[in-house]
Design a protein around this motif. Structure first.
Motif, PDB file in Angstrom:
ATOM      1  N   LYS A  23       0.802  -1.218   0.000  1.00  0.00           N
ATOM      2  CA  LYS A  23       0.000   0.000   0.000  1.00  0.00           C
ATOM      3  C   LYS A  23       0.843   1.279   0.000  1.00  0.00           C
ATOM      4  O   LYS A  23       0.480   2.267  -0.641  1.00  0.00           O
ATOM      5  CB  LYS A  23      -0.939   0.002   1.216  1.00  0.00           C
ATOM      6  CG  LYS A  23      -2.132  -0.932   1.070  1.00  0.00           C
ATOM      7  CD  LYS A  23      -3.123  -0.710   2.188  1.00  0.00           C
ATOM      8  CE  LYS A  23      -4.409  -1.498   1.963  1.00  0.00           C
ATOM      9  NZ  LYS A  23      -5.431  -1.216   3.000  1.00  0.00           N
ATOM     10  N   GLU A  24       1.959   1.266   0.716  1.00  0.00           N
ATOM     11  CA  GLU A  24       2.791   2.474   0.774  1.00  0.00           C
ATOM     12  C   GLU A  24       3.319   2.834  -0.613  1.00  0.00           C
ATOM     13  O   GLU A  24       3.251   4.005  -1.026  1.00  0.00           O
ATOM     14  CB  GLU A  24       3.957   2.268   1.749  1.00  0.00           C
ATOM     15  CG  GLU A  24       3.576   2.227   3.215  1.00  0.00           C
ATOM     16  CD  GLU A  24       3.010   0.879   3.641  1.00  0.00           C
ATOM     17  OE1 GLU A  24       3.033  -0.071   2.813  1.00  0.00           O
ATOM     18  OE2 GLU A  24       2.541   0.773   4.794  1.00  0.00           O
ATOM     19  N   ALA A  25       3.841   1.846  -1.321  1.00  0.00           N
ATOM     20  CA  ALA A  25       4.372   2.103  -2.660  1.00  0.00           C
ATOM     21  C   ALA A  25       3.258   2.495  -3.620  1.00  0.00           C
ATOM     22  O   ALA A  25       3.423   3.386  -4.459  1.00  0.00           O
ATOM     23  CB  ALA A  25       5.099   0.868  -3.171  1.00  0.00           C
ATOM     24  N   LEU A  26       2.123   1.837  -3.487  1.00  0.00           N
ATOM     25  CA  LEU A  26       0.990   2.116  -4.362  1.00  0.00           C
ATOM     26  C   LEU A  26       0.467   3.528  -4.147  1.00  0.00           C
ATOM     27  O   LEU A  26       0.158   4.250  -5.104  1.00  0.00           O
ATOM     28  CB  LEU A  26      -0.112   1.093  -4.095  1.00  0.00           C
ATOM     29  CG  LEU A  26      -1.275   1.035  -5.085  1.00  0.00           C
ATOM     30  CD1 LEU A  26      -0.766   0.818  -6.500  1.00  0.00           C
ATOM     31  CD2 LEU A  26      -2.231  -0.073  -4.691  1.00  0.00           C
ATOM     32  N   LEU A  27       0.384   3.950  -2.915  1.00  0.00           N
ATOM     33  CA  LEU A  27      -0.092   5.299  -2.616  1.00  0.00           C
ATOM     34  C   LEU A  27       0.881   6.349  -3.150  1.00  0.00           C
ATOM     35  O   LEU A  27       0.470   7.392  -3.660  1.00  0.00           O
ATOM     36  CB  LEU A  27      -0.278   5.468  -1.108  1.00  0.00           C
ATOM     37  CG  LEU A  27      -0.900   6.794  -0.650  1.00  0.00           C
ATOM     38  CD1 LEU A  27      -2.277   6.976  -1.287  1.00  0.00           C
ATOM     39  CD2 LEU A  27      -1.007   6.857   0.873  1.00  0.00           C
ATOM     40  N   ALA A  28       2.178   6.074  -3.034  1.00  0.00           N
ATOM     41  CA  ALA A  28       3.183   7.000  -3.566  1.00  0.00           C
ATOM     42  C   ALA A  28       3.053   7.132  -5.080  1.00  0.00           C
ATOM     43  O   ALA A  28       3.171   8.229  -5.642  1.00  0.00           O
ATOM     44  CB  ALA A  28       4.589   6.524  -3.199  1.00  0.00           C
ATOM     45  N   LEU A  29       2.787   6.027  -5.754  1.00  0.00           N
ATOM     46  CA  LEU A  29       2.609   6.048  -7.204  1.00  0.00           C
ATOM     47  C   LEU A  29       1.347   6.815  -7.570  1.00  0.00           C
ATOM     48  O   LEU A  29       1.336   7.601  -8.520  1.00  0.00           O
ATOM     49  CB  LEU A  29       2.537   4.613  -7.722  1.00  0.00           C
ATOM     50  CG  LEU A  29       2.477   4.427  -9.239  1.00  0.00           C
ATOM     51  CD1 LEU A  29       3.701   5.019  -9.914  1.00  0.00           C
ATOM     52  CD2 LEU A  29       2.354   2.936  -9.591  1.00  0.00           C
ATOM     53  N   TYR A  30       0.277   6.602  -6.806  1.00  0.00           N
ATOM     54  CA  TYR A  30      -0.971   7.323  -7.041  1.00  0.00           C
ATOM     55  C   TYR A  30      -0.764   8.821  -6.868  1.00  0.00           C
ATOM     56  O   TYR A  30      -1.202   9.631  -7.702  1.00  0.00           O
ATOM     57  CB  TYR A  30      -2.050   6.829  -6.082  1.00  0.00           C
ATOM     58  CG  TYR A  30      -3.347   7.579  -6.210  1.00  0.00           C
ATOM     59  CD1 TYR A  30      -4.307   7.179  -7.136  1.00  0.00           C
ATOM     60  CD2 TYR A  30      -3.613   8.696  -5.419  1.00  0.00           C
ATOM     61  CE1 TYR A  30      -5.497   7.874  -7.271  1.00  0.00           C
ATOM     62  CE2 TYR A  30      -4.807   9.399  -5.544  1.00  0.00           C
ATOM     63  CZ  TYR A  30      -5.747   8.989  -6.473  1.00  0.00           C
ATOM     64  OH  TYR A  30      -6.916   9.682  -6.608  1.00  0.00           O
TER      65      TYR A  30
END
Length: 317
Positions: A23-30
């Motif tokens: 989730k952390e990486a995904l949120l950063a990408l978003y």
């Protein structure tokens, strides 16, 4: 809320999906692509459609945040059919969302649905602009498809090759490091050397230069195998294209030979018809002169043929 779907065991995760699966990486990408600053990772609801498989290519990540249903996909080759792929992926994501939320499609109350957004992260070899919007209606045959179509869907393609989209890269360091890693692998695999050796060298280089170092150090063997699988598939696709090209050339040669033989047959047929016509005309001329009272010798001289030929023609008549 998080949804887990069983993985198709025949296909392993791709590196892009492996890196951005938490989730952390995904949120950063978003945040990078949307220029937002969300920090609460628990606001993410993951809807990952892991069952989609097409030549080993899966829609990589889909999730819900702030009433946007996002599908993130990685592509290493340019595909003009991405809007159609995204349309189908999004339909599956919405179906799963409706099932999990226990929404009633047949009720009298209008449902509140998230906004669909489909991003494709591209790092293929074909030169592309930093960002490009592709539309589903571009694939429709009718000239007035845009006006008449009851459905419109777009794919937002983001070029993540090294040196592209610097603003997005700055906002998401992990994405930037991924682009550097791919560039290092690609640089070595273009050389005449064993594929595994090239990938392992790229992994060691990136660890030494702090590029995805933590991920590579902890998952070195797994990352190497993922890269091997991806590049083997790329080679397979290239080989299939080369085979198709050679088959096309062979078929073209066959068609050319058929055409040559057909033309030769037509030529011989025409020559035969011409000879038959000339023989018939000669017979008519010989007979006409005979009826006029010319001797066989005179006919031969006047027609420019031998006496034997005159006698043979008269005999056949």
């Amino acid at each position: 809320m998080q949804m887990n779907v069983s993985v198709n065991a025949k296909h392993k995760d791709r590196l892009f999906r492996f890196i951005f699966k938490d989730k952390e990486a995904l949120l950063a990408l978003y945040n990078a692509v949307n220029e937002s600053d969300y920090t609460d990772v628990e606001a993410l609801e993951i809807y990952t459609m892991e069952s989609f498989v097409y030549m080993g290519m899966k829609n990589d990540l889909s999730f819900l945040i702030d009433w946007n249903m996002n599908v993130f996909e990685h592509q290493s080759t340019y595909n003009p059919n991405m809007p159609l792929r995204g349309f189908l992926y999004m339909a599956a994501a919405f179906k799963r969302y409706i099932e999990l939320q226990r929404l009633d499609l047949y009720g009298s109350k209008q449902l509140r649905l998230p906004v669909p957004r489909y991003y494709v992260f591209y790092n293929g070899l074909k030169e592309m602009s930093d960002e490009e919007i592709l539309y589903l209606t571009d694939s429709m045959e009718a000239a007035d498809g845009v006006e008449k179509s009851c459905a419109q869907f777009s794919a937002h393609m983001v070029n993540i090759n090294k040196g592209r989209n610097t603003k997005i890269m700055q906002r998401c360091p992990l994405l930037y490091e991924y682009s550097l890693f791919v560039a290092e692998v690609r640089k070595r695999t273009t050389q005449s050397r064993p594929l595994r050796e090239a990938i392992e060298e790229a992994v060691d280089y990136c660890i030494a230069h702090d590029i995805l170092a933590d991920i590579l150090r902890a998952n070195k063997a797994e990352v190497t195998n993922m890269c091997l699988e991806e590049y083997d598939e790329a080679f397979h696709i290239a080989s299939e294209k080369e085979i198709s090209f050679e088959e096309g050339r062979l078929e073209e040669r066959k068609n050319t030979e058929k055409e040559r033989l057909r033309a030769e047959s037509e030529r011989l047929k025409a020559e035969k018809e011409q000879l038959r016509a000339e023989a018939l005309n000669l017979q008519v001329a010989v007979l006409t002169r005979k009826l006029r009272g010319e001797s066989e010798k005179e006919i031969a001289e006047n027609q420019g043929i031998t006496l034997d030929e005159v006698q043979k023609i008269l005999k056949e008549i």
